[in-house]
Motif scaffolding. Structure first.
Motif, short mmCIF file in Angstrom:
data_model
loop_
_atom_site.label_atom_id
_atom_site.label_comp_id
_atom_site.label_asym_id
_atom_site.label_seq_id
_atom_site.Cartn_x
_atom_site.Cartn_y
_atom_site.Cartn_z
N MET A 34 0.83 -1.21 0.00
CA MET A 34 0.00 0.00 0.00
C MET A 34 0.86 1.26 0.00
SD MET A 34 -2.99 -1.24 2.60
CE MET A 34 -4.04 -2.64 2.21
N TYR A 35 1.96 1.21 0.73
CA TYR A 35 2.90 2.33 0.73
C TYR A 35 3.45 2.56 -0.68
CZ TYR A 35 6.71 5.40 2.16
OH TYR A 35 7.55 6.48 2.29
N THR A 36 3.79 1.46 -1.35
CA THR A 36 4.28 1.54 -2.73
C THR A 36 3.23 2.18 -3.63
OG1 THR A 36 5.69 -0.39 -2.43
CG2 THR A 36 5.13 0.18 -4.70
N SER A 37 1.99 1.79 -3.48
CA SER A 37 0.91 2.38 -4.27
C SER A 37 0.85 3.89 -4.07
CB SER A 37 -0.43 1.74 -3.89
OG SER A 37 -1.48 2.29 -4.63
N ASN A 38 0.95 4.33 -2.82
CA ASN A 38 0.91 5.77 -2.55
C ASN A 38 2.15 6.48 -3.09
OD1 ASN A 38 -1.60 5.82 -1.44
ND2 ASN A 38 -0.93 6.07 0.68
N GLN A 63 0.34 1.53 -9.69
CA GLN A 63 -0.28 2.08 -8.49
C GLN A 63 -1.51 1.26 -8.11
OE1 GLN A 63 -2.06 5.99 -8.82
NE2 GLN A 63 -2.53 6.07 -6.63
N LEU A 64 -2.37 1.01 -9.08
CA LEU A 64 -3.58 0.23 -8.83
C LEU A 64 -3.24 -1.22 -8.48
CD1 LEU A 64 -6.65 0.00 -8.77
CD2 LEU A 64 -6.60 -0.38 -11.25
N GLU A 65 -2.27 -1.79 -9.15
CA GLU A 65 -1.90 -3.18 -8.89
C GLU A 65 -1.34 -3.36 -7.48
OE1 GLU A 65 -0.10 -6.78 -11.52
OE2 GLU A 65 0.72 -4.78 -11.87
N ALA A 66 -0.50 -2.43 -7.04
CA ALA A 66 0.02 -2.51 -5.67
C ALA A 66 -1.11 -2.39 -4.66
CB ALA A 66 1.08 -1.43 -5.44
N HIS A 67 -2.10 -1.56 -4.96
CA HIS A 67 -3.27 -1.42 -4.09
C HIS A 67 -4.05 -2.74 -4.02
CE1 HIS A 67 -6.85 0.13 -2.19
NE2 HIS A 67 -7.58 -0.07 -3.28
N ILE A 68 -4.32 -3.33 -5.16
CA ILE A 68 -5.05 -4.61 -5.20
C ILE A 68 -4.29 -5.68 -4.43
CG2 ILE A 68 -5.81 -6.50 -6.71
CD1 ILE A 68 -6.31 -4.26 -8.87
N ARG A 69 -3.00 -5.76 -4.66
CA ARG A 69 -2.18 -6.76 -3.96
C ARG A 69 -2.18 -6.52 -2.46
NH1 ARG A 69 3.10 -7.69 -7.90
NH2 ARG A 69 1.97 -8.90 -9.47
N GLY A 70 -2.08 -5.26 -2.05
CA GLY A 70 -2.12 -4.94 -0.63
C GLY A 70 -3.44 -5.34 0.00
N LEU A 71 -4.55 -5.05 -0.69
CA LEU A 71 -5.87 -5.45 -0.19
C LEU A 71 -5.97 -6.96 -0.08
CD1 LEU A 71 -8.29 -3.17 -2.28
CD2 LEU A 71 -7.87 -3.04 0.19
N TRP A 72 -5.49 -7.66 -1.09
CA TRP A 72 -5.56 -9.12 -1.11
C TRP A 72 -4.73 -9.71 0.04
CZ3 TRP A 72 -1.66 -12.76 -2.11
CH2 TRP A 72 -2.11 -14.08 -2.21
N GLY A 87 9.15 -15.61 -0.11
CA GLY A 87 10.16 -16.52 -0.65
C GLY A 87 10.40 -16.37 -2.13
N GLY A 88 9.70 -15.44 -2.78
CA GLY A 88 9.95 -15.18 -4.19
C GLY A 88 8.88 -15.67 -5.15
N LYS A 89 7.82 -16.29 -4.64
CA LYS A 89 6.75 -16.74 -5.53
C LYS A 89 5.96 -15.55 -6.06
CE LYS A 89 5.85 -21.42 -4.04
NZ LYS A 89 4.83 -22.37 -3.62
N GLU A 90 5.34 -15.76 -7.21
CA GLU A 90 4.53 -14.72 -7.84
C GLU A 90 3.21 -14.55 -7.08
OE1 GLU A 90 5.15 -12.87 -10.72
OE2 GLU A 90 7.20 -13.66 -10.56
N PHE A 91 2.64 -13.36 -7.20
CA PHE A 91 1.30 -13.12 -6.70
C PHE A 91 0.32 -13.88 -7.59
CE2 PHE A 91 3.33 -9.66 -4.57
CZ PHE A 91 2.54 -9.40 -3.46
N PRO A 92 -0.87 -14.17 -7.08
CA PRO A 92 -1.91 -14.74 -7.94
C PRO A 92 -2.24 -13.77 -9.08
CG PRO A 92 -2.56 -14.88 -5.64
CD PRO A 92 -1.33 -14.03 -5.70
#
Length: 192
Positions: A34-38, A63-72, A87-92
């Motif tokens: 979320m900090y990254t998004s801001n 910006q939007l993607e970091a927000h979505i990931r933070g919410l998730w 550990g380095g895995k990708e986000f869904p």
């Protein structure tokens, strides 16, 4: 719109800097995203100010993607998924995170998912240098920065809305109703 964006970025930076949270893996990762998004919102503002609009538009999707990931991460991810990301895995995939979010009461009306899905391909075009982004650099007699004021103002509006939603989510993660109220009051006062 530039002045409103400047006032809003100053406001959300000041208010979110007062947040404190417990230091568990979920909270740290969610707030980091979320900090990254801001930060992307702040960068969009700065890039427009030095007349680099292409790069500013390119940051709207991250910006939007970091927000979505933070919410998730804050609301849906399992501890195994969080540890995997550390550990380095990708986000869904985005669609999977949005589908998980729509199961939450605050997103179950589907409006957030619908809005994201509706603008995602355009945001990807800007991020990856697609046809729309390229076309906005072609003038009658040359190539340059031919963004119209309306387009820039729309970018300001979108980055402010995303940073508002994101800042409220940060306050929620930190269990600070007081900061959330101040953010809402500030946003409404600036964007009336």
């Amino acid at each position: 719109m530039r002045n409103k964006t400047e006032r809003w970025t100053q406001s959300f930076k000041s208010l979110t800097s007062k947040l404190t949270a417990k230091a568990d893996d979920r909270t740290r990762l969610a707030l980091g995203l979320m900090y990254t998004s801001n930060e992307h919102a702040c960068s969009i503002y700065e890039l427009i100010g030095i007349n680099i609009p292409s790069s500013a538009f390119a940051l709207l999707r991250p910006q939007l993607e970091a927000h979505i990931r933070g919410l998730w991460v804050a609301n849906c991810a399992t501890i195994d998924e969080i540890n995997g990301i550390y550990g380095g895995k990708e986000f869904p995939l985005k669609k999977d995170m949005l589908n998980a979010l729509t199961k939450l009461e605050e997103f179950n009306d589907g409006v957030f998912k619908k809005k994201v899905d509706g603008m995602w391909s355009l945001l990807c075009d800007f991020t990856h240098g697609g046809g729309v982004q390229g076309a906005w650099h072609i003038g009658r007699h040359g190539v340059g920065s031919y963004f119209e004021k309306k387009q820039i103002d729309t970018l300001y509006e979108l980055t402010c809305k995303i940073s508002y939603l994101n800042s409220i989510a940060m306050a929620k993660v930190c269990h600070s109703e007081q900061v959330a109220t101040k953010l809402t009051d500030s946003y409404k006062r600036i964007h009336k």
